[in-house]
Scaffold this active site. Structure first.
Site, short mmCIF file in Angstrom:
data_model
loop_
_atom_site.label_atom_id
_atom_site.label_comp_id
_atom_site.label_asym_id
_atom_site.label_seq_id
_atom_site.Cartn_x
_atom_site.Cartn_y
_atom_site.Cartn_z
N ASP A 1 0.78 -1.25 0.00
CA ASP A 1 0.00 0.00 0.00
C ASP A 1 0.82 1.30 0.00
O ASP A 1 1.78 1.42 0.75
CB ASP A 1 -0.87 0.10 1.26
CG ASP A 1 -1.59 -1.16 1.62
OD1 ASP A 1 -1.53 -2.13 0.86
OD2 ASP A 1 -2.21 -1.17 2.69
N SER B 1 -0.34 0.28 7.49
CA SER B 1 -0.73 1.45 6.69
C SER B 1 -1.28 2.59 7.53
O SER B 1 -1.78 2.40 8.64
CB SER B 1 -1.76 1.03 5.64
OG SER B 1 -1.09 0.30 4.64
N ARG C 1 -7.56 -0.92 11.73
CA ARG C 1 -6.31 -0.38 11.17
C ARG C 1 -6.50 0.66 10.06
O ARG C 1 -7.60 0.96 9.65
CB ARG C 1 -5.48 -1.53 10.61
CG ARG C 1 -6.15 -2.36 9.53
CD ARG C 1 -5.19 -3.44 9.04
NE ARG C 1 -5.77 -4.28 8.03
CZ ARG C 1 -6.35 -5.46 8.27
NH1 ARG C 1 -6.42 -5.92 9.51
NH2 ARG C 1 -6.86 -6.16 7.29
N GLU D 1 -10.50 -2.23 4.49
CA GLU D 1 -9.14 -1.74 4.75
C GLU D 1 -8.96 -0.36 4.13
O GLU D 1 -9.72 0.05 3.25
CB GLU D 1 -8.11 -2.69 4.12
CG GLU D 1 -8.18 -4.11 4.64
CD GLU D 1 -7.10 -5.04 4.08
OE1 GLU D 1 -6.53 -5.80 4.87
OE2 GLU D 1 -6.84 -5.02 2.87
C1 FRU Z 1 -3.93 -3.55 2.77
C2 FRU Z 1 -3.28 -4.01 4.08
C3 FRU Z 1 -3.64 -3.05 5.18
C4 FRU Z 1 -2.50 -3.25 6.15
C5 FRU Z 1 -1.34 -3.49 5.23
C6 FRU Z 1 -0.31 -4.43 5.78
O1 FRU Z 1 -3.30 -4.03 1.63
O2 FRU Z 1 -3.71 -5.33 4.37
O3 FRU Z 1 -4.91 -3.25 5.73
O4 FRU Z 1 -2.32 -2.15 6.99
O5 FRU Z 1 -1.86 -3.99 4.02
O6 FRU Z 1 0.84 -4.44 4.98
#
Ligand code: FRU
Length: 480
Positions: free
Chosen positions: A22, A79, A152, A204
């Site tokens: 991300d 993230s 998150r 997410e």
């Molecule tokens: C989305 C995710 C987020 C998380 C991150 C972990 O692609 O799963 O929810 O914070 O990647 O790398």
């Protein structure tokens, strides 16, 4: 540093080496667009997350910078976002220096292994040197987990009307909004989405931002979801509505998607760009991200895109178009023949392009057609419009190496949203991706693929003779 390996994107950001996912912490400050991103410097598969860092003056050319945030005793760095704290509400500013504040998820591996339900917590860090070095706040975490396994990806923005920060947080199957006067003390405001939108997977990487349309302010809520996207795996849905500093109220019931291709995930917008909203996503899909056949690195971003609202038959929708800054890459545009005979044309460009290009085409929308991008190694990618289904598609089944994951070799579809008579397509074709912006960005698809060599031969296929209104390609310079 030139990056010229096989499959290395030439108009997209990639880390020089190792794994990325991300985009994170995107913030514009003092003439630079900062891009942080989920990064594992220890390998080319997902692993203990850091924040990698790059910056750009034009959203096109990127300087790769040292890792910004490292895992610590509270966990990995998942993230999140970053803001310019101009009023120094956090008190982190010193000697008149404005702090940049990053808000991110601390993911505690020990807690996860012990099957606890509170191993994701929100923390902050600040920078007084324009994002180069960061200091984590001693009082972390600033928002503790109340017992929700997926808790998150905080996206924070300043809500000027009430002089407070709003955090938009992904909390399993819904969004939870929090507010704070100082980025340290957070209070829950409301929840959104338990009964709306797509729920084929966990929510997410949300984003919430205002956009104007005809003098009126609306709020757009982006929510990434994995799995459950229209063409499988990871994707990003959106809602247009109102936000009053506490609660988000959508104008629509149905689910809409910012991009119907399989390879635009976890995208968010830059903070501090005024009324302009610029978006970038991770050009990949969790279904196969860990297996794509690149060697020294894995993962890329999409090109930067500008988001706008427009009116259509469904109400108010979001359009996505390439940022105008990409024009700096253009070499001389070459016109292609506008009359297309029935069947597959011979390649229309005589010399096989070895690098990225932009392709533009307009038709009257009365017939199906497709653009076939190929090479001398017999790889081919087909991008087309299917009149009967009133939909666009990308067929990457024969576009190159696709045996690394059985879900990869597929055709993907996007509904045509625009009701306009003329269909117009803009394609950005890089050595391992295509980004389709149809009808001024109202139908968008992003797909990656892995050909033996770049798909530099262009031809058109139509069941009946077709007159194109406009047809051209523009070779693009590499950004590296
Ligand atoms: C989305 C995710 C987020 C998380 C991150 C972990 O692609 O799963 O929810 O914070 O990647 O790398």
């Amino acid at each position: 540093q030139p990056s010229t390996e096989k499959h290395r994107p030439q108009i997209h950001f990639t880390p020089e080496e190792k794994w990325m996912n991300d985009p994170n912490g995107m913030v514009y400050y003092k003439g630079k667009y900062h891009l942080f991103y989920q990064y594992f410097p220890g390998g080319t598969k997902w692993g203990p997350m850091h924040w990698g860092h790059a910056s750009s003056k034009d959203l096109v050319h990127w300087d790769r910078l040292p890792v910004a945030l490292y895992p610590d005793s509270l966990g990995l760095i998942f993230s999140g976002s970053a803001v310019v704290d101009s009023l120094n509400t956090s008190g982190f500013g010193k000697d008149g220096k404005t702090p940049l504040v990053a808000i991110f998820t601390h993911h505690d591996m020990k807690g996860e292994r012990a099957k606890r339900n509170d191993f994701q917590n929100q923390s902050i860090a600040y920078s007084l040197d324009e994002g180069l070095t960061w200091k984590k706040y001693a009082g972390n975490p600033v928002l503790k987990n109340p017992g929700i396994v997926d808790f998150r990806d905080p996206k924070v923005s300043w809500y000027a009307e009430q002089k407070k920060w709003i955090m938009t947080l992904a909390t399993k199957d819904r969004i939870t909004f929090y507010s704070s006067p100082d980025l340290k003390d957070w209070k829950k405001e409301s929840e959104f989405g338990e009964k709306l939108g797509a729920h084929g997977g966990v929510w997410e990487c949300p984003d919430l931002f205002p956009l104007m349309l005809n003098g009126k302010k609306y709020y757009v809520l982006l929510i990434s979801i994995n799995p459950g996207a229209p063409n499988g795996g990871s994707g990003t849905q959106y809602f247009v509505g109102d936000f009053d500093g506490s609660k988000f109220t959508p104008l629509q019931e149905e689910t809409r998607w910012i991009d119907y291709g399989t390879d635009n995930y976890a995208g968010i917008t830059w903070a501090n760009t005024g009324n302009r909203k610029v978006f970038i996503g991770w050009m990949n899909n969790w279904t196969y991200a860990n297996e794509v056949p690149t060697e020294s690195w894995r993962g890329a971003t999409t090109i930067a895109r500008e988001l706008k609202l427009f009116n259509d038959k469904n109400g108010i929708s979001l359009s996505t178009e390439p940022v105008k800054e990409l024009a700096v890459l253009a070499k001389a545009t070459i016109n292609l023949p506008k009359a297309v005979r029935a069947g597959l044309s011979k390649p229309l460009n005589k010399t096989s392009l070895s690098g990225p290009y932009k392709l533009q085409l307009q038709t009257n929308g009365l017939a199906s057609f497709s653009v076939v991008l190929s090479n001398t190694a017999k790889n081919k990618l087909v991008v087309g419009y299917d009149k009967a289904g009133n939909r666009f598609y990308i067929d990457r089944r024969a576009a190159g190496n696709n045996d690394f994951n059985k879900e990869f070799a597929k055709i993907h579809y996007a509904p045509r949203i625009s009701a306009g008579k003329t269909i117009s397509l803009t394609l950005y074709v890089d050595v391992a991706s295509v980004e389709l912006f149809a009808d001024n960005g109202s139908s968008v698809m992003t797909d990656i693929f892995f050909p033996e060599k770049p798909l530099g031969l262009i031809s058109v296929q139509a069941p009946a003779a077709l007159i194109l209104k406009d047809f051209s390609y523009t070779p693009l310079k590499s950004i590296w």
